[in-house]
Design an enzyme around this catalytic site. Sequence first.
Site, PDB file in Angstrom:
ATOM      1  CB  SER A 188      68.305  24.239  42.274  1.00  0.00           C
ATOM      2  OG  SER A 188      68.311  23.206  42.176  1.00  0.00           O
ATOM      3  CG  HIS A 216      66.970  27.622  44.361  1.00  0.00           C
ATOM      4  ND1 HIS A 216      67.994  27.377  44.924  1.00  0.00           N
ATOM      5  CD2 HIS A 216      66.164  25.827  44.711  1.00  0.00           C
ATOM      6  CE1 HIS A 216      68.860  26.022  45.403  1.00  0.00           C
ATOM      7  NE2 HIS A 216      67.224  25.401  45.598  1.00  0.00           N
ATOM      8  CE  LYS A 247      67.411  25.452  48.784  1.00  0.00           C
ATOM      9  NZ  LYS A 247      66.312  24.239  48.768  1.00  0.00           N
TER      10      LYS A 247
HETATM   11  C1  LIG Z   1      66.008  23.146  48.816  1.00  0.00           C
HETATM   12  C2  LIG Z   1      64.856  22.206  48.241  1.00  0.00           C
HETATM   13  C3  LIG Z   1      63.818  21.603  48.679  1.00  0.00           C
HETATM   14  C4  LIG Z   1      63.853  21.164  50.482  1.00  0.00           C
HETATM   15  O1  LIG Z   1      64.191  22.158  50.822  1.00  0.00           O
HETATM   16  P1  LIG Z   1      64.497  22.095  52.897  1.00  0.00           P
HETATM   17  O2  LIG Z   1      63.388  23.163  53.394  1.00  0.00           O
HETATM   18  O3  LIG Z   1      66.076  21.854  52.756  1.00  0.00           O
HETATM   19  O4  LIG Z   1      63.465  20.314  52.733  1.00  0.00           O
HETATM   20  C5  LIG Z   1      63.007  21.166  47.854  1.00  0.00           C
HETATM   21  N1  LIG Z   1      62.872  21.692  46.590  1.00  0.00           N
HETATM   22  C6  LIG Z   1      63.639  22.632  45.901  1.00  0.00           C
HETATM   23  C7  LIG Z   1      63.283  22.762  44.660  1.00  0.00           C
HETATM   24  C8  LIG Z   1      64.936  22.904  46.873  1.00  0.00           C
HETATM   25  O5  LIG Z   1      65.184  23.427  46.178  1.00  0.00           O
END
Ligand SMILES: *Cc1c(COP(=O)(O)O)cnc(C)c1O
Length: 401
Positions: A188, A216, A247
Amino acid sequence: MSTSNSKQAFFTGLAGNLDTLRQQGLYKPERVIASRQGAEVTCDDGRKLINMCANNYLGLSGDESMVQASIKATEQFGYGLSSVRFICGTQTVHKQLETAISEFLGMEDTILYAAAFDANGGVFEPLFDEQDAIISDALNHASIIDGIRLCKAARYRYAHNDMADLEVQLQAAAGKRHKVIVTDGVFSMDGTIAQLDKICDLADKYGALVMIDECHASGFMGATGRGTHEHHNVMGRIDIITGTLGKALGGAMGGFTAARKEVIDTLRQKSRPYLFSNTLAPSIAGASLSVLQRLSSSTELRDRLHANTALFRREIEALGFTIKPGTHPVVPVMLFDAPVAQKFAARLYELGVLVTGFFYPVVPMGQARVRVQLSAAHSTEQLNTALAAFAQAGRELGLLK
Ligand SMILES: *Cc1c(COP(=O)(O)O)cnc(C)c1O
């Protein structure tokens, strides 16, 4: 020292540490939004901003269709379950969502969690033990690192995105019973896409499993948005996929792990964040289900996101900014110097654009940046307004000629 004095020392110590963070410029204040999440938000100071730092890739977070889908699910299934899944917390909507995620990703079965952080935290310990090896990219997400810590398997770390080093680590792990390679599908901070084709070839050569974290990627990477495995044409060659509902796939919260039936069944029996934490709220399960149905019938949102990304990447470079090359909607606009990145983000805020500066230790020293994230919800007009603000702030700070 009396008890009350030693207690006071604890709080004084915390306050001192927080002061140090502030002095180092590492303290993270939180912007307060007074509107729905979206391409444009209103902050609590009344300022309207074009939001370019949400993980709202498909623009669904504040979308009316999601509000209605979550209300509908709430009306049918109620507010919450007051239970973990295995006692009395599984409803038809949870089973339907698990099936829909499996079909969307091309996997056999899926288990839901309250967050992807929990999915990653609960995936390793039930599946691997001291006889096994976990081979992990050095820049993997914090939740993967924590999940690996909770597991007794031997740990091998390969240099970020470095296939030669991955092979060295696979050789080092040769004596182990089971081996699993773990990587973020997309990283990210840089928008770097993991080389899953090469990773799968190495996994085949050394008899390793492959696990990817698709937070992502799910919903928009690949021709029909299935993820990085579709993008790299390795659907069917990935053994375990973790991802988020927080997301692109709606933006509320929730996570999942998808894999073969025996893997998912094992997690249902043994994964601690699943066994000992409450069921995902029905409103989220129902609304997430509606997202997957929508994405399975049309690539419109995914296509718009990629068109917006291409436009922004082309125009920001034309202005004279340096970006990390790529195709992902994460676009790091490189400013290199930490104070410059902070000033730049602050000036953009005044000009009506919400972005955040990232600097050491979040990114390597000398690699400070603002990270722009495109959304399908951005209109061309909003992108042009944002680009004009970038140009103005860039000229004012002497970054552009
Ligand atoms: C945002 C993210 C997470 C965590 O996701 P949540 O559902 O908000 O706990 C885990 N791994 C990656 C690569 C992320 O970008």
